[in-house]
Enzyme design. Structure first.
Site, PDB file in Angstrom:
ATOM      1  N   ALA A  74      39.342   6.337 -15.670  1.00 17.91           N
ATOM      2  CA  ALA A  74      40.256   5.199 -15.748  1.00 17.91           C
ATOM      3  C   ALA A  74      39.846   4.135 -14.744  1.00 17.91           C
ATOM      4  O   ALA A  74      39.175   4.414 -13.747  1.00 17.91           O
ATOM      5  CB  ALA A  74      41.686   5.667 -15.467  1.00 17.91           C
ATOM      6  N   ASP A  75      40.256   2.924 -15.036  1.00 20.03           N
ATOM      7  CA  ASP A  75      40.059   1.828 -14.099  1.00 20.03           C
ATOM      8  C   ASP A  75      41.186   0.826 -14.303  1.00 20.03           C
ATOM      9  O   ASP A  75      41.791   0.778 -15.379  1.00 20.03           O
ATOM     10  CB  ASP A  75      38.707   1.140 -14.306  1.00 20.03           C
ATOM     11  CG  ASP A  75      38.361   0.237 -13.132  1.00 20.03           C
ATOM     12  OD1 ASP A  75      37.904   0.777 -12.103  1.00 20.03           O
ATOM     13  OD2 ASP A  75      38.580  -0.980 -13.220  1.00 20.03           O
TER      14      ASP A  75
END
Length: 198
Positions: A74-75
């Protein structure tokens, strides 16, 4: 806890304590690995595209270490209009960010990828969350930053900590997205990979 021997092992491609705590809520075994990638935005790149590209790069980087796993990566990128607000990294930058955001709405784009390194199947999604910041005084900003020191958080505010005091309103499909791991989308992705969560 379910027996997952028929499924590839689950790996969270993140060094974030908060993402780890969120994933633990699903009560499935996993391990963590820190992806070493350059997290810089590209020139002219839209915030949601930056978040999505970095989440994919993290997934692929971790997959090199785990060629037979389900990789979660994730970012998150915050945006005020078309301006990207990255991690401030120091006090002065955090002061500038919070002064800029006070009284305004900021969109946090949380990108999520689930990559099956056994089959090369990638699922990816961006889950936006809009945050309306309170009208903060300079002294309130200073006191908050001294207490929390959120210098590695996009937008200079930890909603999972004292940063919640800076926020007037949160709008989005998944409250977990703001903390950095959209669990509602992740559950759907895991189920599409055949993982029995309940």
């Amino acid at each position: 806890m379910k027996n997952r021997t028929n499924y590839p092992p689950l790996v969270l491609g993140s060094s974030s304590v908060y993402r780890c705590e969120l994933l633990q809520r699903l009560q499935i075994p996993f391990e963590t690995a820190s992806p070493a990638i350059d997290e810089s935005a590209l020139s002219g790149e839209m915030p949601e595209m930056t978040a999505l590209r970095l989440a994919r790069e993290k997934a692929y980087a971790v997959a090199k270490l785990f060629p037979d796993a389900l990789i979660i990566a994730a970012d998150q990128v915050a945006a005020l209009g078309e301006m990207q607000l990255g991690k401030p990294l120091n006090h002065e930058n955090a002061v500038r960010q919070l002064r800029l955001m006070r009284g305004k709405e900021v969109v946090f784009y949380s990108a999520l990828c689930l990559f099956n390194s056994r089959t090369d199947h990638l699922q990816a999604r961006v889950v936006p969350c809009t945050v309306k910041y309170r009208e903060l005084s300079d002294s309130q900003i200073e006191r908050y930053l001294i207490k929390e020191q959120p210098y590695h958080c996009a937008g200079s505010a930890k909603a999972e900590g004292l940063g919640i005091m800076l926020i007037e309103r949160i709008t989005g499909d998944d409250p977990n997205a703001l903390i950095g791991l959209p669990l509602i989308a992740l559950v759907e992705m895991l189920m599409q990979e055949g993982v029995e969560l309940f």
